[in-house]
Design a protein around this motif. Structure first.
Motif, PDB file in Angstrom:
ATOM      1  N   PHE A  65       5.092  -2.607  -5.012  1.00 33.23           N
ATOM      2  CA  PHE A  65       5.739  -3.822  -5.516  1.00 33.23           C
ATOM      3  C   PHE A  65       5.791  -4.894  -4.426  1.00 33.23           C
ATOM      4  O   PHE A  65       5.538  -6.071  -4.690  1.00 33.23           O
ATOM      5  N   GLU A  66       6.094  -4.455  -3.201  1.00 31.64           N
ATOM      6  CA  GLU A  66       6.136  -5.394  -2.076  1.00 31.64           C
ATOM      7  C   GLU A  66       4.758  -5.979  -1.779  1.00 31.64           C
ATOM      8  O   GLU A  66       4.654  -7.054  -1.192  1.00 31.64           O
ATOM      9  N   MET A  67       3.703  -5.274  -2.209  1.00 29.62           N
ATOM     10  CA  MET A  67       2.335  -5.726  -1.966  1.00 29.62           C
ATOM     11  C   MET A  67       1.739  -6.417  -3.196  1.00 29.62           C
ATOM     12  O   MET A  67       0.535  -6.634  -3.268  1.00 29.62           O
ATOM     13  N   GLY A  68       2.596  -6.747  -4.165  1.00 27.10           N
ATOM     14  CA  GLY A  68       2.160  -7.546  -5.307  1.00 27.10           C
ATOM     15  C   GLY A  68       1.666  -6.780  -6.519  1.00 27.10           C
ATOM     16  O   GLY A  68       1.154  -7.388  -7.460  1.00 27.10           O
ATOM     17  N   PHE A  69       1.809  -5.471  -6.541  1.00 26.56           N
ATOM     18  CA  PHE A  69       1.405  -4.709  -7.717  1.00 26.56           C
ATOM     19  C   PHE A  69       2.533  -4.731  -8.746  1.00 26.56           C
ATOM     20  O   PHE A  69       3.702  -4.636  -8.390  1.00 26.56           O
ATOM     21  N   PRO A  70       2.196  -4.842 -10.031  1.00 29.55           N
ATOM     22  CA  PRO A  70       3.243  -4.873 -11.046  1.00 29.55           C
ATOM     23  C   PRO A  70       3.741  -3.491 -11.473  1.00 29.55           C
ATOM     24  O   PRO A  70       4.728  -3.382 -12.187  1.00 29.55           O
ATOM     25  N   ARG A  71       3.030  -2.429 -11.030  1.00 32.59           N
ATOM     26  CA  ARG A  71       3.425  -1.082 -11.464  1.00 32.59           C
ATOM     27  C   ARG A  71       3.220  -0.088 -10.327  1.00 32.59           C
ATOM     28  O   ARG A  71       2.249  -0.159  -9.585  1.00 32.59           O
ATOM     29  N   SER A  72       4.154   0.868 -10.220  1.00 30.17           N
ATOM     30  CA  SER A  72       4.067   1.922  -9.218  1.00 30.17           C
ATOM     31  C   SER A  72       4.473   3.239  -9.855  1.00 30.17           C
ATOM     32  O   SER A  72       5.557   3.342 -10.425  1.00 30.17           O
ATOM     33  N   GLN A  73       3.577   4.227  -9.781  1.00 32.38           N
ATOM     34  CA  GLN A  73       3.883   5.573 -10.252  1.00 32.38           C
ATOM     35  C   GLN A  73       3.941   6.477  -9.030  1.00 32.38           C
ATOM     36  O   GLN A  73       3.051   6.441  -8.185  1.00 32.38           O
ATOM     37  N   THR A  74       4.982   7.272  -8.940  1.00 32.43           N
ATOM     38  CA  THR A  74       5.160   8.140  -7.776  1.00 32.43           C
ATOM     39  C   THR A  74       5.326   9.583  -8.239  1.00 32.43           C
ATOM     40  O   THR A  74       6.148   9.879  -9.102  1.00 32.43           O
ATOM     41  N   ILE A  75       4.533  10.452  -7.622  1.00 30.78           N
ATOM     42  CA  ILE A  75       4.584  11.879  -7.915  1.00 30.78           C
ATOM     43  C   ILE A  75       5.087  12.583  -6.658  1.00 30.78           C
ATOM     44  O   ILE A  75       4.570  12.338  -5.567  1.00 30.78           O
ATOM     45  N   ILE A  76       6.099  13.443  -6.818  1.00 28.65           N
ATOM     46  CA  ILE A  76       6.602  14.199  -5.662  1.00 28.65           C
ATOM     47  C   ILE A  76       6.664  15.688  -6.007  1.00 28.65           C
ATOM     48  O   ILE A  76       6.897  16.064  -7.155  1.00 28.65           O
ATOM     49  N   LYS A  77       6.431  16.505  -4.982  1.00 32.32           N
ATOM     50  CA  LYS A  77       6.634  17.949  -5.057  1.00 32.32           C
ATOM     51  C   LYS A  77       7.505  18.319  -3.870  1.00 32.32           C
ATOM     52  O   LYS A  77       7.275  17.847  -2.759  1.00 32.32           O
ATOM     53  N   ILE A  78       8.500  19.155  -4.095  1.00 29.75           N
ATOM     54  CA  ILE A  78       9.422  19.562  -3.034  1.00 29.75           C
ATOM     55  C   ILE A  78       9.350  21.065  -2.859  1.00 29.75           C
ATOM     56  O   ILE A  78       9.446  21.819  -3.824  1.00 29.75           O
ATOM     57  N   ASP A  79       9.186  21.506  -1.615  1.00 30.91           N
ATOM     58  CA  ASP A  79       9.237  22.926  -1.261  1.00 30.91           C
ATOM     59  C   ASP A  79      10.485  23.122  -0.412  1.00 30.91           C
ATOM     60  O   ASP A  79      10.536  22.712   0.741  1.00 30.91           O
ATOM     61  N   ASP A  80      11.504  23.722  -0.999  1.00 32.21           N
ATOM     62  CA  ASP A  80      12.805  23.903  -0.356  1.00 32.21           C
ATOM     63  C   ASP A  80      13.084  25.400  -0.277  1.00 32.21           C
ATOM     64  O   ASP A  80      13.597  26.001  -1.212  1.00 32.21           O
ATOM     65  N   ARG A  81      12.705  26.007   0.820  1.00 32.49           N
ATOM     66  CA  ARG A  81      12.900  27.450   1.003  1.00 32.49           C
ATOM     67  C   ARG A  81      14.097  27.669   1.915  1.00 32.49           C
ATOM     68  O   ARG A  81      14.142  27.161   3.028  1.00 32.49           O
ATOM     69  N   ARG A  82      15.056  28.460   1.460  1.00 34.62           N
ATOM     70  CA  ARG A  82      16.305  28.608   2.209  1.00 34.62           C
ATOM     71  C   ARG A  82      16.516  29.984   2.834  1.00 34.62           C
ATOM     72  O   ARG A  82      17.523  30.200   3.486  1.00 34.62           O
TER      73      ARG A  82
END
Length: 100
Positions: A65-82
């Motif tokens: 958005f800061e770079m002028g794009f009208p759309r941003s899709q974000t994919i995240i994966k979290i590996d939380d091993r305790r």
């Protein structure tokens, strides 16, 4: 304990197929926070505490958005091993040791 988070930020709505400038700007966001990161061909892996990483995700999502794009899709994966402490380096080396 550290968690690992893989993120892919996908901007759309402007001409051009190259995303390297957006990736570089998003990774700069992670660098500013001082977390360990590893750039991959399809995403960037971050290592740190979950609260910090989720804050960084929010900031990285805003980069297109800061770079002028009208759309941003974000994919995240979290590996939380305790049950034990892991790192990106450990996970990669564990697989490399098993390769023939």
């Amino acid at each position: 304990m550290s968690v690992m988070l893989e993120i892919s930020v996908i901007p759309s709505g402007k001409e051009g197929a190259s995303l390297s400038k957006i990736v570089a700007a998003a990774v700069d966001t992670a660098k500013e926070h001082g977390v360990k990161y590893m750039i991959g061909p399809m995403g960037t892996t971050l290592e740190g505490d979950l609260d910090t990483l989720l804050k960084i995700v929010r900031e990285m999502h805003e980069v297109p958005f800061e770079m002028g794009f009208p759309r941003s899709q974000t994919i995240i994966k979290i590996d939380d091993r305790r049950d034990k402490e892991l790192s990106m380096d450990y996970k990669v080396s564990a697989v490399q040791e098993k390769l023939s």
